[in-house]
Motif scaffolding. Sequence first.
Motif, PDB file in Angstrom:
ATOM      1  N   ASN A   5       0.839  -1.199   0.000  1.00 35.01           N
ATOM      2  CA  ASN A   5       0.000   0.000   0.000  1.00 35.01           C
ATOM      3  C   ASN A   5       0.876   1.251   0.000  1.00 35.01           C
ATOM      4  O   ASN A   5       1.316   1.720   1.044  1.00 35.01           O
ATOM      5  N   ARG A   6       1.078   1.850  -1.179  1.00 34.15           N
ATOM      6  CA  ARG A   6       1.948   3.018  -1.286  1.00 34.15           C
ATOM      7  C   ARG A   6       1.262   4.302  -0.839  1.00 34.15           C
ATOM      8  O   ARG A   6       1.876   5.369  -0.814  1.00 34.15           O
ATOM      9  N   ALA A   7      -0.015   4.232  -0.459  1.00 31.32           N
ATOM     10  CA  ALA A   7      -0.670   5.403   0.129  1.00 31.32           C
ATOM     11  C   ALA A   7      -0.049   5.724   1.476  1.00 31.32           C
ATOM     12  O   ALA A   7      -0.129   6.854   1.956  1.00 31.32           O
ATOM     13  N   SER A   8       0.586   4.724   2.089  1.00 31.72           N
ATOM     14  CA  SER A   8       1.304   4.932   3.351  1.00 31.72           C
ATOM     15  C   SER A   8       2.657   5.578   3.056  1.00 31.72           C
ATOM     16  O   SER A   8       3.430   5.075   2.247  1.00 31.72           O
ATOM     17  N   LEU A   9       2.945   6.708   3.724  1.00 32.65           N
ATOM     18  CA  LEU A   9       4.243   7.355   3.543  1.00 32.65           C
ATOM     19  C   LEU A   9       5.368   6.426   3.957  1.00 32.65           C
ATOM     20  O   LEU A   9       6.485   6.514   3.439  1.00 32.65           O
ATOM     21  N   ASN A  10       5.087   5.560   4.912  1.00 29.23           N
ATOM     22  CA  ASN A  10       6.072   4.594   5.379  1.00 29.23           C
ATOM     23  C   ASN A  10       6.498   3.673   4.237  1.00 29.23           C
ATOM     24  O   ASN A  10       7.691   3.508   3.949  1.00 29.23           O
ATOM     25  N   VAL A  11       5.533   3.072   3.562  1.00 32.05           N
ATOM     26  CA  VAL A  11       5.826   2.195   2.422  1.00 32.05           C
ATOM     27  C   VAL A  11       6.403   3.005   1.263  1.00 32.05           C
ATOM     28  O   VAL A  11       7.329   2.566   0.576  1.00 32.05           O
ATOM     29  N   GLU A  12       5.868   4.220   1.057  1.00 29.30           N
ATOM     30  CA  GLU A  12       6.372   5.068  -0.024  1.00 29.30           C
ATOM     31  C   GLU A  12       7.850   5.402   0.183  1.00 29.30           C
ATOM     32  O   GLU A  12       8.621   5.479  -0.780  1.00 29.30           O
ATOM     33  N   GLY A  13       8.260   5.582   1.446  1.00 28.08           N
ATOM     34  CA  GLY A  13       9.660   5.863   1.733  1.00 28.08           C
ATOM     35  C   GLY A  13      10.554   4.713   1.305  1.00 28.08           C
ATOM     36  O   GLY A  13      11.596   4.914   0.664  1.00 28.08           O
ATOM     37  N   ALA A  14      10.158   3.487   1.651  1.00 25.72           N
ATOM     38  CA  ALA A  14      10.930   2.313   1.234  1.00 25.72           C
ATOM     39  C   ALA A  14      10.914   2.175  -0.290  1.00 25.72           C
ATOM     40  O   ALA A  14      11.930   1.853  -0.918  1.00 25.72           O
ATOM     41  N   TYR A  15       9.772   2.450  -0.897  1.00 25.73           N
ATOM     42  CA  TYR A  15       9.639   2.348  -2.350  1.00 25.73           C
ATOM     43  C   TYR A  15      10.577   3.337  -3.055  1.00 25.73           C
ATOM     44  O   TYR A  15      11.237   2.997  -4.039  1.00 25.73           O
ATOM     45  N   GLN A  16      10.644   4.574  -2.541  1.00 28.64           N
ATOM     46  CA  GLN A  16      11.508   5.583  -3.151  1.00 28.64           C
ATOM     47  C   GLN A  16      12.977   5.177  -3.060  1.00 28.64           C
ATOM     48  O   GLN A  16      13.763   5.426  -3.979  1.00 28.64           O
ATOM     49  N   HIS A  17      13.367   4.543  -1.945  1.00 29.40           N
ATOM     50  CA  HIS A  17      14.729   4.053  -1.816  1.00 29.40           C
ATOM     51  C   HIS A  17      15.041   3.033  -2.920  1.00 29.40           C
ATOM     52  O   HIS A  17      16.069   3.116  -3.599  1.00 29.40           O
ATOM     53  N   ILE A  18      14.143   2.073  -3.083  1.00 30.42           N
ATOM     54  CA  ILE A  18      14.376   1.010  -4.071  1.00 30.42           C
ATOM     55  C   ILE A  18      14.341   1.575  -5.491  1.00 30.42           C
ATOM     56  O   ILE A  18      15.163   1.214  -6.344  1.00 30.42           O
ATOM     57  N   LEU A  19      13.399   2.462  -5.759  1.00 26.03           N
ATOM     58  CA  LEU A  19      13.275   3.042  -7.095  1.00 26.03           C
ATOM     59  C   LEU A  19      14.523   3.842  -7.452  1.00 26.03           C
ATOM     60  O   LEU A  19      15.032   3.748  -8.582  1.00 26.03           O
ATOM     61  N   ASN A  20      15.036   4.618  -6.499  1.00 31.45           N
ATOM     62  CA  ASN A  20      16.255   5.377  -6.761  1.00 31.45           C
ATOM     63  C   ASN A  20      17.444   4.453  -6.970  1.00 31.45           C
ATOM     64  O   ASN A  20      18.356   4.757  -7.748  1.00 31.45           O
ATOM     65  N   ASP A  21      17.455   3.337  -6.275  1.00 33.48           N
ATOM     66  CA  ASP A  21      18.529   2.366  -6.477  1.00 33.48           C
ATOM     67  C   ASP A  21      18.452   1.765  -7.877  1.00 33.48           C
ATOM     68  O   ASP A  21      19.484   1.506  -8.512  1.00 33.48           O
ATOM     69  N   LEU A  22      17.247   1.535  -8.361  1.00 31.76           N
ATOM     70  CA  LEU A  22      17.083   1.036  -9.726  1.00 31.76           C
ATOM     71  C   LEU A  22      17.647   2.036 -10.736  1.00 31.76           C
ATOM     72  O   LEU A  22      18.380   1.663 -11.662  1.00 31.76           O
ATOM     73  N   PHE A  23      17.315   3.329 -10.532  1.00 30.17           N
ATOM     74  CA  PHE A  23      17.864   4.365 -11.406  1.00 30.17           C
ATOM     75  C   PHE A  23      19.389   4.383 -11.321  1.00 30.17           C
ATOM     76  O   PHE A  23      20.076   4.606 -12.329  1.00 30.17           O
ATOM     77  N   ALA A  24      19.915   4.166 -10.106  1.00 25.60           N
ATOM     78  CA  ALA A  24      21.369   4.171  -9.918  1.00 25.60           C
ATOM     79  C   ALA A  24      22.023   3.061 -10.728  1.00 25.60           C
ATOM     80  O   ALA A  24      23.065   3.274 -11.373  1.00 25.60           O
ATOM     81  N   PHE A  25      21.421   1.892 -10.726  1.00 24.79           N
ATOM     82  CA  PHE A  25      21.996   0.774 -11.478  1.00 24.79           C
ATOM     83  C   PHE A  25      21.911   1.015 -12.982  1.00 24.79           C
ATOM     84  O   PHE A  25      22.817   0.635 -13.730  1.00 24.79           O
ATOM     85  N   ILE A  26      20.835   1.630 -13.418  1.00 20.17           N
ATOM     86  CA  ILE A  26      20.727   1.952 -14.842  1.00 20.17           C
ATOM     87  C   ILE A  26      21.829   2.936 -15.231  1.00 20.17           C
ATOM     88  O   ILE A  26      22.506   2.773 -16.262  1.00 20.17           O
ATOM     89  N   GLY A  27      22.036   3.949 -14.386  1.00 23.45           N
ATOM     90  CA  GLY A  27      23.114   4.907 -14.646  1.00 23.45           C
ATOM     91  C   GLY A  27      24.480   4.253 -14.621  1.00 23.45           C
ATOM     92  O   GLY A  27      25.359   4.562 -15.441  1.00 23.45           O
ATOM     93  N   THR A  28      24.668   3.330 -13.677  1.00 24.22           N
ATOM     94  CA  THR A  28      25.940   2.616 -13.579  1.00 24.22           C
ATOM     95  C   THR A  28      26.189   1.761 -14.823  1.00 24.22           C
ATOM     96  O   THR A  28      27.312   1.692 -15.338  1.00 24.22           O
ATOM     97  N   ALA A  29      25.140   1.110 -15.318  1.00 26.28           N
ATOM     98  CA  ALA A  29      25.287   0.276 -16.521  1.00 26.28           C
ATOM     99  C   ALA A  29      25.674   1.124 -17.728  1.00 26.28           C
ATOM    100  O   ALA A  29      26.534   0.744 -18.527  1.00 26.28           O
ATOM    101  N   ILE A  30      25.038   2.299 -17.844  1.00 27.91           N
ATOM    102  CA  ILE A  30      25.374   3.193 -18.965  1.00 27.91           C
ATOM    103  C   ILE A  30      26.820   3.668 -18.846  1.00 27.91           C
ATOM    104  O   ILE A  30      27.578   3.688 -19.825  1.00 27.91           O
ATOM    105  N   ALA A  31      27.207   4.047 -17.601  1.00 28.23           N
ATOM    106  CA  ALA A  31      28.588   4.499 -17.381  1.00 28.23           C
ATOM    107  C   ALA A  31      29.580   3.389 -17.687  1.00 28.23           C
ATOM    108  O   ALA A  31      30.642   3.625 -18.287  1.00 28.23           O
ATOM    109  N   ALA A  32      29.250   2.175 -17.260  1.00 23.63           N
ATOM    110  CA  ALA A  32      30.149   1.037 -17.507  1.00 23.63           C
ATOM    111  C   ALA A  32      30.312   0.783 -18.997  1.00 23.63           C
ATOM    112  O   ALA A  32      31.415   0.493 -19.482  1.00 23.63           O
ATOM    113  N   LEU A  33      29.216   0.904 -19.737  1.00 22.24           N
ATOM    114  CA  LEU A  33      29.289   0.701 -21.190  1.00 22.24           C
ATOM    115  C   LEU A  33      30.190   1.754 -21.828  1.00 22.24           C
ATOM    116  O   LEU A  33      30.980   1.447 -22.739  1.00 22.24           O
TER     117      LEU A  33
END
Length: 338
Positions: free
Chosen positions: A158-186
């Motif tokens: 339930n992302r309506a909860s700020l608590n869950v949304e906080g964890a979700y934002q952490h994971i989502l930003n980590d996903l973006f980080a890995f995408i950026g890392t893959a591009i940089a590595a290439l």
Amino acid sequence: MSEHGHGAGHGHGAGGHSGHAHGMAADADRRWLAIALTLITVFMAAEVVVGIVASSLALISDAAHMLTDAVSIVLALVAMRLAARPARGGFTYGLKRAEILSAQANGLTLLLLGVWLAYEAVRRLITPPEVQGGLMLVTALAGIAVNVAATWCISRANRASLNVEGAYQHILNDLFAFIGTAIAALIVVLTGFARADAIATLVVVALMAKAGYGLLRDSGRIFLEAAPADVDPDLLGDTLVGRPAVIEVHDLHVWEITSGQPALSAHVLVDPDGDCHAVRRDLEALLRRDYGITHTTLQVDHVAESMLQVTRPGERTEGPGHCEEPHGPAHRDEPHPH
């Protein structure tokens, strides 16, 4: 006469939820969060080793970010347990705001981690180390797969909860980080441009700052008992005073107990011939239907005769039924200051 009306207690929306259904939803949320935590923890341990071997700041920063991901999920799970405890003793709302504390902690860690990574990235822009692009690329691609799975798991909660949304934002930003890392590595593999590693880190830092600020802002509004972001108290007061038999609404307060659980209290003055009980029920139905506010406390009184005399717009005549020290504007069915 005075009537204190209470809405549907601690309901969670216009339609409300049964306690059993809410309990099942909370159990499902905890299960999805636990699965995401397992995925992240296992991969994080492997990434630290690879990041050191490859001498990649982007990989090490991703691993550090994944550590905060794991902590954020643990905080979310603990906060959900605390919030589920019933109200007792001095905690008349229970421990529901433990989830907001968790969201605030998640936002703060995103910002603090971003500051550290920005410093390291700038340092590596100035003096770039040798980076093993091939190993970095393979690890980043694996990280994308893991984070897609973890993001999907948390999105099921339930992302309506700020608590869950906080964890979700952490994971989502980590996903973006890995995408950026893959591009940089290439880029490193194809061109040998080692500074791409640090540049990718700075892009991720910007995303972390945006997400962290949003969490701190939203959780701060709840701690300061501001009105929900989608509710304008002045317009709400004007809507209430426009109902039949309502003469004035003052001491209007609307806030959130925790994310997604708005509450309201107000002092309502009605026409001397009006039915206080009927007015209260009408206002509660309006608040539940149009605003999703089901936790309401309305003090409904007949207006004093002195209040009915002609006054200039916005002028208040003191008399029985008025609060000695009103908070905020008095809403009447006439032009008035906001």
